[in-house]
Design an enzyme around this catalytic site. Structure first.
Site, PDB file in Angstrom:
ATOM      1  N   VAL A   1       0.861  -1.177   0.000  1.00  0.00           N
ATOM      2  CA  VAL A   1       0.000   0.000   0.000  1.00  0.00           C
ATOM      3  C   VAL A   1       0.895   1.223   0.000  1.00  0.00           C
ATOM      4  O   VAL A   1       1.785   1.359   0.851  1.00  0.00           O
ATOM      5  CB  VAL A   1      -0.933   0.026   1.227  1.00  0.00           C
ATOM      6  CG1 VAL A   1      -1.830   1.257   1.180  1.00  0.00           C
ATOM      7  CG2 VAL A   1      -1.789  -1.233   1.288  1.00  0.00           C
TER       8      VAL A   1
ATOM      9  N   ASP B   1      -9.085 -10.932   9.782  1.00  0.00           N
ATOM     10  CA  ASP B   1      -7.816 -10.381  10.279  1.00  0.00           C
ATOM     11  C   ASP B   1      -8.051  -9.040  10.958  1.00  0.00           C
ATOM     12  O   ASP B   1      -7.341  -8.064  10.708  1.00  0.00           O
ATOM     13  CB  ASP B   1      -6.819 -10.243   9.131  1.00  0.00           C
ATOM     14  CG  ASP B   1      -5.371 -10.131   9.620  1.00  0.00           C
ATOM     15  OD1 ASP B   1      -5.102 -10.548  10.761  1.00  0.00           O
ATOM     16  OD2 ASP B   1      -4.521  -9.621   8.873  1.00  0.00           O
TER      17      ASP B   1
END
Length: 320
Positions: free
Chosen positions: A42, A151
């Site tokens: 990212v 997650d």
């Protein structure tokens, strides 16, 4: 570029409703990396036409195989649906070439994990964040098919300019329909400190109660400002493997949760209910929202505003 450019990858399907973003419109600063995952990175970028910063999660065809591309598109589909909630990161669009990427808003206050590490966040704001996470997860779990995050942890909770939460990183998330996982490309995974005991000793897939357990550890992180099961040096602080410890009933150290704080007793009871050994004994996220609403009602809007100003001041001091 049109969607026909994916003909070389017949197993990849892209929702025709996705906005397509021209990768060439994205400018990446020299230090653009925001995070690195198992199959993507990212980065921060500036969109020339929009005149705004964005976050870009990308893969390249040269490095990754079709299954990873499917994961990214699956994540984009979940974002496209989940971002109808105010507390889930929004999908701005996808890039198809020269890199496969999904584009999201840039969150200027980073992730909750970093904030808790750097700043003693006032309780009014901590509990607001906790409730907003529960609201976002309620929305995901109420979809048909249900979206299981898989997650949930402080690193995957982003914060906007006013410290409202945005649940992110759906790379491991799964669609769940009729108790059957239908996204075969989603890998088994999750952060070991945040997965429930049944993860270690059964072959079954994740359920909504998997996310509820992860939320309990996240609540502990919010309350304690620590990493679960770790000592001051960041080492695992266990006398036996984590899997054995958790399946044997071990949990994060409750003595590290401060006492005498408004709402902490209710939150402590909630986190312990959420990490119950038996999945069926864990509450739903709707029940979590209701209990956290009572905690939030202890604080006024003025308390929240003062907390935000306080955190901004402390963050500036950290940067200096």
């Amino acid at each position: 570029m049109n969607l026909g450019s994916l003909n070389d990858f017949p197993s990849v399907t892209v929702d025709s409703g996705f906005p397509i973003i021209d990768f060439e419109q994205l400018e990446f600063p020299e230090k653009s990396l925001l995070g690195q995952g198992s199959f993507g990175s990212v980065r921060k970028a500036f969109h020339r036409n929009w005149r705004q910063d964005v976050a870009v999660k990308s893969l390249t065809f040269e490095i990754y195989g079709t299954s990873e591309q499917e994961l990214l598109y699956s994540e984009a589909r979940k974002l496209n649906l989940g971002s109808r909630s105010d507390y889930v990161i929004r999908l701005l669009g996808i890039c198809l070439e020269p890199q496969v990427a999904i584009v999201m808003p840039y969150m200027e206050n980073g992730c909750l994990s970093e904030l808790l590490q750097d700043v003693d966040v006032p309780w009014a704001l901590r509990w607001r964040m906790a409730r907003q996470i529960a609201l976002g997860m309620t929305f995901l779990h109420c979809q048909n098919p249900q979206i299981i995050h898989c997650d949930l942890k402080a690193e995957n909770v982003l914060l906007d300019g006013d410290f409202h939460v945005k649940i992110s990183d759906f790379g491991l998330s799964k669609w769940k329909m009729q108790s059957r996982i239908v996204t075969e490309t989603s890998p088994m995974g999750g952060t070991p400190t945040h997965v429930p005991p049944e993860f270690f000793d059964t072959d079954g897939g994740p359920t909504d109660k998997t996310d509820v357990y992860s939320f309990s550890v996240l609540l502990w992180e919010i309350a304690s400002r620590r990493k679960p099961y770790r000592d001051a040096e960041g080492r695992l602080n266990l006398s036996r493997p984590l899997s054995c410890y958790v399946t044997g009933g071990g949990r994060p150290d409750m003595s590290l949760v401060p006492r005498g704080v408004p709402g902490v007793d209710t939150v402590s009871q909630l986190m312990q209910a959420c990490w119950s050994q038996c999945p069926d004994d864990r509450p739903s996220f709707q029940e979590c929202v209701d209990q956290l609403r009572d905690v939030n009602s202890m604080f006024s809007d003025e308390d929240i505003l003062e907390a935000i100003i306080n955190v901004r001041r402390k963050m500036k001091a950290v940067v200096k």
